[in-house]
Write an enzyme that holds these catalytic residues in place. Structure first.
Site, short mmCIF file in Angstrom:
data_model
loop_
_atom_site.label_atom_id
_atom_site.label_comp_id
_atom_site.label_asym_id
_atom_site.label_seq_id
_atom_site.Cartn_x
_atom_site.Cartn_y
_atom_site.Cartn_z
N ASP A 89 46.09 56.96 55.68
CA ASP A 89 46.62 57.74 56.78
C ASP A 89 47.84 58.50 56.26
OD1 ASP A 89 47.12 58.79 59.24
OD2 ASP A 89 47.68 56.91 60.20
N ASP A 121 47.47 50.19 58.38
CA ASP A 121 48.28 49.13 58.96
C ASP A 121 48.05 48.93 60.45
OD1 ASP A 121 49.41 51.42 59.92
OD2 ASP A 121 51.45 50.98 59.22
N ASP A 125 42.46 50.54 61.74
CA ASP A 125 42.16 50.58 60.30
C ASP A 125 41.34 49.39 59.83
OD1 ASP A 125 43.62 52.97 59.61
OD2 ASP A 125 45.46 51.83 59.98
N ASN A 171 30.59 34.56 13.66
CA ASN A 171 30.61 33.22 13.07
C ASN A 171 29.28 32.50 13.24
OD1 ASN A 171 33.25 33.51 12.27
ND2 ASN A 171 34.12 32.53 14.09
N ASN A 175 37.30 26.38 17.53
CA ASN A 175 37.24 27.02 18.84
C ASN A 175 38.49 26.74 19.66
OD1 ASN A 175 35.59 28.64 20.56
ND2 ASN A 175 35.22 26.85 21.84
N ASP A 189 41.52 29.63 20.39
CA ASP A 189 41.68 30.01 21.80
C ASP A 189 43.13 29.90 22.27
OD1 ASP A 189 39.32 30.99 22.76
OD2 ASP A 189 38.51 29.06 23.40
#
Length: 827
Positions: free
Chosen positions: A312, A574, A578, A642, A667, A671
């Site tokens: 708006d 708002d 809406d 891998n 792993n 990570d």
């Protein structure tokens, strides 16, 4: 009231606390929060992890307890890492959500106070007004023009009036005019209600099918699903092939199973849910610093990928301070009588609190002490009028109607001129339209004011809005913000097209649009939109920036049409009107001062109604998405490389290239830096355009960089096998170290699309990467190596591993410059 142990003045605080303890929070069992125990369990419920644990326990039973314990410990550590990171992210988000919590006004200890929606209990007496969400199934105690939108529960399009009284026990929901229900909201009017049911003990709580229906997936969730399917297909093929090959080579079944499953774990980005949660939480915290609160975390990525923003004009493109400019007669001159009529209409109505009426009350000074209100026809978005019936002293009861000029003219047959004479409307219609055009072209919002005497009337009904007399206009000013044109230009430069959706007339909308730099040569009105089917609306809306004279359903249709054309659509609103569009958008955006129904429908809440703040938030959304994709790109390519290398090595070597425990430890360690990827910086080029999931790009990235990784893995394999004639333990130790060093160090190359030395990584990524490298060396050169069947690597071999790593990094830097197109990186 006796059954609920309450009174007209509500519960006491202690009664409410006891009832809440007994019946539980006012939710439908879909709370966003997850218990710690459930969150911990979720870390270990992956099918691959479960199968791996079963196979490991079986290996233990068959006589390999040491390796089995190591594998289980690594799985436990990996799960705990994800648990603590995800729990921390969840708690941070809970704190942010408290800032924009939906509250309800209830009577406690005899006084009105705001309590969280989840804290409302049976026996509470709640006060409702336009825009409020109904906190639970409730009996109406008092009503003042109270009308409810029950479409979410009954599908009924039009508001339903609610009054005190009784209804038959077997009445249909839409016939229970003495009750209001959870899941609905107040369309207009006000009232006082007694809450009799909350949470699952409500009508909507009993609709099990609705509760079991999952919400529509966001674009990010759809991308994750597609990505997961891609990995699953690749993983199944590789794991089955590797397992069959090992069996053909005559290796032990348990070792082959553990090796294959460990490779499957290595290929799947186990920490992806944790990385996503951390990235989203980090993004939400960063966005909150810009005074933008994220209510639904999964909307952040869609926030960043938004390509169209519908908004708006009031408060975003204009200053948002509506001021009464004039009250004038049909001759265009100031009129005190028109001002008084507008004041009576605005001050006596209770249906819908709004800025227009506030401006009239603030701008007109008059004595209304002798006026008595007799009735009201509340405003709605279809009629676009508000009428009150008032008796001014000894005069006849008069219906006063105020609203959009065309809506008022629909119910008028006559007009009062400045000399007091009443003439047919047709006689002055041309002059009325000229005044309207002149004022609208000047940027003023124009409302019409009309009256009708209803002699002897005690109240009014909708049918009384007929044969009225037009008496004049009230005009309002809400000038454009001085900086909004630059903000809209900045949004356009960042790939976001802004569309104005307003209920104002097309002339005012075009005037403001021209002031702020929006293209206004073509303006689609609500009438134009109603004449188009969905397909034609989608094609027409694509090239239009300004939409005017809209009702809520038309706003929703525009949002859906833009989405149908392939755009990721955000909607900023708002008001009550809406709410449908907020639900329909990919990203619903509201403000902290919005009515409750709009705020509840929104995924993003702005603490300031400012488009510049929104731009900052969208950039952070793009940053969050980009960092999440970094993890996916790098982890999948490294893991794929891998796994491919070990699949080839498993065929050529007389032993397994790595044991299951070694694969899982690699792993886990590699990570660790990735858990801080959310803190990393992002290339400016990636922040300048909306970003979307592209599974084809991920696949290509995985193949290109995974193949490059495999080439260097196989180079390492050749050096170990033919250069150093390494035995099983030495081979595995060197490959273990090489895998960790390459995967950790290549992070610094692939985290940016620019030359790596022109982009500074997060300090946490640097520190954790160094820590991982130190741990890897410590494992080899300390007694920790023995339980893992590893051994210290000789200095010459260590030097070769480091050299191969450096060459590998150089190759990745060169490949990266070819893979990414010039417009996808910055110099």
């Amino acid at each position: 009231m006796t059954t609920l142990e309450t009174t007209q003045t509500g519960l006491t605080a202690s009664q409410a606390a006891a009832t809440l303890q007994r019946v539980g929070p006012n939710t439908l069992g879909t709370s966003r929060q997850t218990s710690d125990l459930r969150l911990l369990a979720r870390q270990f419920l992956s099918p691959i992890i479960i199968i791996l644990v079963v196979a490991t326990v079986l290996a233990w039973v068959l006589g390999d307890p040491v390796d089995s314990i190591i594998i289980l410990v690594i799985i436990l550590l990996s799960g705990l890492l994800g648990f603590f990171q995800e729990r921390g992210a969840g708690r941070a988000i809970a704190a942010l959500l408290a800032v924009v919590e939906i509250t309800v006004r209830v009577l406690r200890d005899g006084t009105a106070q705001d309590v969280p929606m989840t804290g409302v209990v049976p026996g509470d007496v709640a006060q409702l007004s336009a825009g409020d969400l109904v906190p639970g199934d409730s009996l109406v105690l008092a009503s003042n023009g109270l009308q409810l939108d029950e479409s979410a529960l009954t599908g009924e399009t039009f508001p339903v009036e609610k009054i005190p009284g009784t209804s038959p026990a077997n009445s249909a929901l839409n016939a229970r005019t003495n009750m209001v229900f959870l899941g609905t909201h107040v369309a207009s009017g006000s009232g006082t209600v007694l809450v009799v049911g909350t949470g699952a003990s409500t009508e909507i709580g009993r609709v099990s099918a609705r509760l079991e229906t999952a919400p529509p997936k966001t674009g990010f969730e759809k991308g994750l699903t597609s990505f997961g399917l891609l990995l699953t297909r690749i993983m199944l093929v590789l794991v089955v092939v590797i397992f069959v090959v090992n069996l053909i080579l005559g290796r032990q079944i348990i070792d082959s199973v553990l090796f294959s499953l460990a490779l499957a774990v290595g290929l799947t980005p186990q920490l992806l849910p944790t990385i996503v949660s951390i990235s989203l939480a980090q993004g939400a915290r960063a966005i909150a610093k810009k005074r933008v609160i994220v209510r639904r975390l999964d909307s952040i990525e869609d926030f960043g990928s938004m390509s169209v923003l519908c908004s708006d004009k009031t408060g975003t493109m204009t200053q948002g301070m509506v001021v009464l400019d004039s009250a004038i007669g049909l001759d265009g001159k100031p009129s005190a009588s028109v001002g008084r009529l507008a004041y009576l209409d605005a001050s006596l109505q209770v249906g819908l609190k709004n800025a227009i009426d506030d401006a009239i009350i603030a701008g007109v000074k008059c004595d209304v002490s002798g006026v008595v209100k007799l009735g009201e026809i509340p405003y709605d978005f279809n009629r676009r009028r508000l009428s009150v019936l008032a008796q001014d002293g000894a005069g006849a009861p008069t219906l006063i109607s105020k609203g959009a000029l065309d809506a008022v003219l629909e119910v008028c047959t006559t007009a009062r001129q400045s000399d007091g004479s009443v003439v047919p409307l047709a006689k002055v219609n041309d002059a009325v339209q000229k005044h309207f055009l002149d004022l609208s072209n000047g940027g003023y919002r124009v409302l019409g004011v009309a009256t009708r005497e209803l002699a002897g009337a005690k109240t009014c009904v909708l049918g009384d809005e007929a044969q009225m007399t037009l008496v004049g206009f009230v005009t309002f000013a809400d000038p454009a913000k001085s900086d909004v044109a630059q903000t809209l230009a900045d949004l356009a430069a960042n790939g976001i097209s802004v569309r104005m959706l307003t209920g104002d007339n097309r002339l005012v909308a075009a005037h403001i649009a021209n002031q702020v730099g929006l293209e206004a040569k073509t303006v689609l009105t609500g009438t134009d939109i109603d004449a188009l089917d969905d397909a034609h609306l989608a094609s027409s809306a694509a090239g239009v920036s300004v939409f005017a004279e809209l009702n809520p359903i038309q706003k929703e249709r525009i949002v859906r049409a833009l989405r149908a054309s392939g755009q990721v659509v955000g909607y900023l609103g708002d008001g009550i009107n809406d709410s449908p569009a907020l639900h329909a958008a990919d990203v619903g955006i509201s403000v902290d001062s919005a009515v409750a129904v709009a705020k509840e429908a929104a995924a993003i809440v702005l603490l300031d109604k400012d488009l510049a703040v929104l731009l900052d938030g969208m950039k952070q959304g793009r940053r969050t998405f980009a960092n999440t994709m970094k993890y996916i790109f790098m982890t999948t390519s490294a893991s794929f490389g891998n796994v491919l290398s070990m699949a080839i090595a498993a065929v050529l070597l007389p032993f397994l290239p790595l044991l299951a425990s070694q694969i899982l430890l690699i792993n886990l360690l590699t990570d660790l830096p990735a858990t801080f990827i959310a803190t990393d910086s992002v290339d400016e080029a990636q922040l300048r355009r909306p970003q979307h999931w592209n599974v084809k790009l991920i696949r290509n990235y995985m193949i290109v960089f995974g193949a490059l990784s495999s080439i260097f893995d196989l180079t390492t394999f050749a050096v170990l096998e033919w250069g150093f004639h390494a035995g099983e333990s030495e081979f595995q130790s060197a490959w273990f170290l090489g895998s960790i060093l390459t995967e950790v160090s290549v992070l610094f190359i692939l985290r940016t699309r620019r030359p790596f030395f022109r982009s500074r990584p997060s300090k946490w990524i640097v520190l954790t990467s160094i820590l991982v490298a130190v741990i890897a060396l410590a494992i080899l050169y300390t007694p920790l190596s023995k339980p893992l069947d590893l051994e210290p690597v000789s200095l010459p071999l260590l030097g070769i591993v480091v050299l191969i790593t450096l060459v590998y990094l150089t190759a990745n830097e060169l490949t990266k410059r070819v893979f990414w197109k010039p417009d996808q990186r910055t110099p």
